[in-house]
Design a protein around this motif. Structure first.
Motif: not given
Length: 174
Positions: A112-121
Motif C-alpha cells: 500500500r502507498n508504493v512509491g510514496t515515502r513512508s515508514m517501514v521496518w
C-alpha cells in the motif's frame, strides 16, 4: 582548402551538436549542418524485445520501465532464499536464508502507498544472539537486515509499517 575547412566545421558541429557554418559556406554545407542539428535534437531510439513483442522505444522509456524486478531475493543478494513470509495490512515481511554464508536476511515490502515515502521496518532475531532491526522512510521496501545464524539456531522475523505489522515465531534454521 575552403571546402576542407567547412567540412571540418560541419564535423565539429555534428560532434558537439551545434550548427557552425561560415558565411561563405555553400548551400549544401548549410543543409548538411541543419540535418545534423535536427538529428542531434531527436532522441536515440533502440529496439527492445519483451514478452514476445518487439518494438522501437526511446532510450529513456526503456531505462524508466525496464528495471530488474525488486524481489526479496534480489534485495538480500545472491544465494538468499525465502524461508518464510508474513503478510499484514499494507505489506509483507520476509525471512530469507543463505546457507553458504549462514546468514539470515529480513526485508519488508509495502503493498500500500508504493512509491510514496513512508515508514517501514524489518527485524530478524536469532535466539540468544540478539535482534537486528532497520526502520526507514522509503517508497518500496526496507534496506535488508542481516544476522549471522549459528548451525541449528532458532530465528524469528518481523516487519511492518506505522499502521500494521506481522512476523513469525522462532523456527529452527541453519
Amino acid at each position: 582548402m575552403r571546402l576542407a575547412k567547412t567540412t571540418i566545421r560541419a564535423a565539429a558541429a555534428a560532434m558537439f551538436g551545434v550548427a557552425v557554418v561560415s558565411a561563405s559556406a555553400t548551400a549544401t554545407h548549410q543543409a548538411m549542418a541543419e540535418t545534423t542539428a535536427t538529428h542531434r535534437a531527436q532522441e536515440t531510439t533502440a529496439s527492445y524485445r519483451a514478452s514476445g513483442t518487439t518494438g522501437t522505444y526511446r532510450a529513456s522509456e526503456i531505462a524508466a520501465t525496464h528495471r530488474a524486478p525488486e524481489t526479496p531475493a534480489v534485495v538480500c543478494g545472491p544465494g538468499y532464499k525465502v524461508l518464510r513470509q508474513a503478510g499484514f495490512d499494507g505489506g509483507t515481511a520476509y525471512l530469507l536464508y543463505n546457507a553458504a554464508k549462514r546468514n539470515a536476511c529480513a526485508v519488508t515490502f509495502k503493498t500500500r502507498n508504493v512509491g510514496t515515502r513512508s515508514m517501514v521496518w524489518s527485524a530478524v532475531d536469532v535466539k540468544d544472539a540478539g535482534v537486528v532491526k532497520n526502520e526507514e522512510i522509503t517508497p518500496l521496501h526496507t534496506v535488508p537486515v542481516y544476522h549471522a545464524v549459528p548451525a541449528g539456531a532458532y530465528v524469528k522475523f518481523s516487519g511492518g509499517t506505522k499502521a500494521a505489522d506481522s512476523g513469525g515465531g522462532y523456527e529452527r534454521i541453519g
